[in-house]
Design a protein around this motif. Structure first.
Motif, PDB file in Angstrom:
ATOM      1  N   LYS A  61       0.863  -1.184   0.000  1.00  0.00           N
ATOM      2  CA  LYS A  61       0.000   0.000   0.000  1.00  0.00           C
ATOM      3  C   LYS A  61       0.899   1.234   0.000  1.00  0.00           C
ATOM      4  O   LYS A  61       1.869   1.300   0.747  1.00  0.00           O
ATOM      5  CB  LYS A  61      -0.918   0.007   1.230  1.00  0.00           C
ATOM      6  CG  LYS A  61      -1.932  -1.124   1.250  1.00  0.00           C
ATOM      7  CD  LYS A  61      -2.791  -1.051   2.493  1.00  0.00           C
ATOM      8  CE  LYS A  61      -3.905  -2.100   2.471  1.00  0.00           C
ATOM      9  NZ  LYS A  61      -3.382  -3.466   2.473  1.00  0.00           N
ATOM     10  N   THR A  62       0.579   2.188  -0.841  1.00  0.00           N
ATOM     11  CA  THR A  62       1.339   3.435  -0.880  1.00  0.00           C
ATOM     12  C   THR A  62       0.466   4.564  -0.346  1.00  0.00           C
ATOM     13  O   THR A  62      -0.754   4.553  -0.509  1.00  0.00           O
ATOM     14  CB  THR A  62       1.779   3.769  -2.316  1.00  0.00           C
ATOM     15  OG1 THR A  62       0.632   3.856  -3.164  1.00  0.00           O
ATOM     16  CG2 THR A  62       2.703   2.692  -2.869  1.00  0.00           C
ATOM     17  N   SER A  63       1.096   5.515   0.305  1.00  0.00           N
ATOM     18  CA  SER A  63       0.318   6.631   0.853  1.00  0.00           C
ATOM     19  C   SER A  63       1.105   7.926   0.769  1.00  0.00           C
ATOM     20  O   SER A  63       2.338   7.921   0.756  1.00  0.00           O
ATOM     21  CB  SER A  63      -0.071   6.353   2.315  1.00  0.00           C
ATOM     22  OG  SER A  63       1.076   6.115   3.103  1.00  0.00           O
ATOM     23  N   GLN A  64       0.370   9.029   0.689  1.00  0.00           N
ATOM     24  CA  GLN A  64       1.002  10.340   0.600  1.00  0.00           C
ATOM     25  C   GLN A  64       1.761  10.652   1.893  1.00  0.00           C
ATOM     26  O   GLN A  64       1.485  10.058   2.938  1.00  0.00           O
ATOM     27  CB  GLN A  64      -0.029  11.430   0.338  1.00  0.00           C
ATOM     28  CG  GLN A  64      -1.046  11.628   1.448  1.00  0.00           C
ATOM     29  CD  GLN A  64      -2.350  10.915   1.166  1.00  0.00           C
ATOM     30  OE1 GLN A  64      -2.386   9.909   0.480  1.00  0.00           O
ATOM     31  NE2 GLN A  64      -3.427  11.464   1.690  1.00  0.00           N
ATOM     32  N   PRO A  65       2.702  11.576   1.841  1.00  0.00           N
ATOM     33  CA  PRO A  65       3.428  11.950   3.061  1.00  0.00           C
ATOM     34  C   PRO A  65       2.465  12.476   4.118  1.00  0.00           C
ATOM     35  O   PRO A  65       1.469  13.134   3.792  1.00  0.00           O
ATOM     36  CB  PRO A  65       4.365  13.065   2.577  1.00  0.00           C
ATOM     37  CG  PRO A  65       4.499  12.846   1.097  1.00  0.00           C
ATOM     38  CD  PRO A  65       3.164  12.321   0.657  1.00  0.00           C
ATOM     39  N   PRO A  66       2.729  12.199   5.384  1.00  0.00           N
ATOM     40  CA  PRO A  66       1.892  12.758   6.455  1.00  0.00           C
ATOM     41  C   PRO A  66       1.913  14.287   6.396  1.00  0.00           C
ATOM     42  O   PRO A  66       2.922  14.888   6.000  1.00  0.00           O
ATOM     43  CB  PRO A  66       2.564  12.254   7.729  1.00  0.00           C
ATOM     44  CG  PRO A  66       3.423  11.107   7.305  1.00  0.00           C
ATOM     45  CD  PRO A  66       3.836  11.389   5.901  1.00  0.00           C
ATOM     46  N   ILE A  67       0.822  14.896   6.805  1.00  0.00           N
ATOM     47  CA  ILE A  67       0.742  16.360   6.779  1.00  0.00           C
ATOM     48  C   ILE A  67       1.873  16.976   7.613  1.00  0.00           C
ATOM     49  O   ILE A  67       2.468  17.990   7.242  1.00  0.00           O
ATOM     50  CB  ILE A  67      -0.638  16.837   7.276  1.00  0.00           C
ATOM     51  CG1 ILE A  67      -1.714  16.430   6.252  1.00  0.00           C
ATOM     52  CG2 ILE A  67      -0.652  18.350   7.489  1.00  0.00           C
ATOM     53  CD1 ILE A  67      -3.133  16.738   6.679  1.00  0.00           C
TER      54      ILE A  67
END
Length: 282
Positions: A61-67
């Motif tokens: 699973k890929t995810s955007q950088p944390p805020i």
């Protein structure tokens, strides 16, 4: 005049030399394999990712950088009064640009402009490099934005996906459709244009891939000197990509061609044997 700094995400295809020369800040995405999360380019390389993906029980699973990562980056880049232009992979692929915008709102004293490149990989990289060069030349944010919009319209991203297992695993196709695809050895030719993903053609076997390569060669021959640079990004087909690059050089010896392994976010959905060719016309 305040200085402008360029920020992007790790799905971009850039060389380390380009990053250092143009002072580009790359904010890493995250990838999770069997419950363990890695920071792209920090504690997992692209080659390591492929090996771990193959050994994993489930599709990564890929995810955007944390805020928070974006907030810290923005604060650091703007502490000297600089402005920031963030250029990110297409929103249709990831929520990264939304995370960057939310982070910018949490640093109200900073001047941050976020731009959806409409692409990823080297196509995104061309826009990032153009913005960084413009910034070094002292161009304004508005001038840089205008340049990026022109580039986006003239960008080509064309991709061959010969193995659709990862797309099936990711739920992009139904179970029945996935079985049919596997049985028929279906491959797809995928195009991306300003955030939209198109599938112009589907076919079977190596003959279909060969026709795709012929089409690319014909394209570059017809466009001639309008194309100065070509990016070839791949999952695990380095030798084949070197051969393809040699064919491109035959029709245009002056081409600057970069061949590099693609990023985890692309590998996850495209799977083994996939490769993309990217360029823009000037």
């Amino acid at each position: 005049m305040s200085k402008i700094k360029i920020m992007t995400d790790s799905s971009v295809q850039l060389t380390q030399e380009e990053i250092e020369k143009y002072n580009i800040t790359v904010v890493p995405l995250s990838v999770t394999i069997d419950g363990k999360t890695y920071i792209d380019g920090i504690d997992i390389t692209r080659r390591d990712f492929i090996e771990k993906m193959d050994d994993g029980k489930e599709l990564p699973k890929t995810s955007q950088p944390p805020i928070g990562r974006f907030v810290d980056t923005i604060k650091k880049l703007t502490e000297d009064g600089s402005e920031v232009i963030g250029i990110f992979l297409a929103k249709s692929l990831s929520g990264t640009i939304d995370a960057a915008k939310q982070a910018a709102e949490l640093v109200p004293e900073a001047k941050v402009t976020c731009y959806d490149s409409g692409y990823t990989d080297r196509a995104e990289g061309y826009e990032v490099l153009a913005a960084a060069k413009d910034a070094q030349e002292g161009k304004s944010t508005d001038e840089i934005m205008d340049h990026l919009k022109r580039m986006e319209k003239n960008m080509y991203l064309e991709m061959m996906i010969p193995d659709l297992k990862n797309i099936v695993k990711g739920g992009r196709l139904g179970a029945l459709a996935g079985r049919v695809v596997s049985m028929l050895n279906i491959r797809i030719f995928l195009q991306m244009k300003s955030g939209k993903i198109l599938v112009p053609k589907k076919g079977r076997g190596k003959k279909f891939t060969s026709k795709f390569n012929d089409m690319l060669v014909d394209q570059l021959r017809e466009l001639g000197d309008k194309v100065k640079q070509v990016g070839i990004s791949y999952v695990d087909t380095r030798d084949e990509m070197e051969e393809l690059a040699a064919r491109f050089k035959e029709v245009n010896p002056n081409l600057d061609i970069l061949i590099q392994e693609t990023s985890p976010i692309i590998i996850t959905h495209s799977g083994h044997g996939a490769y993309a060719v990217m360029f823009y016309t000037e």
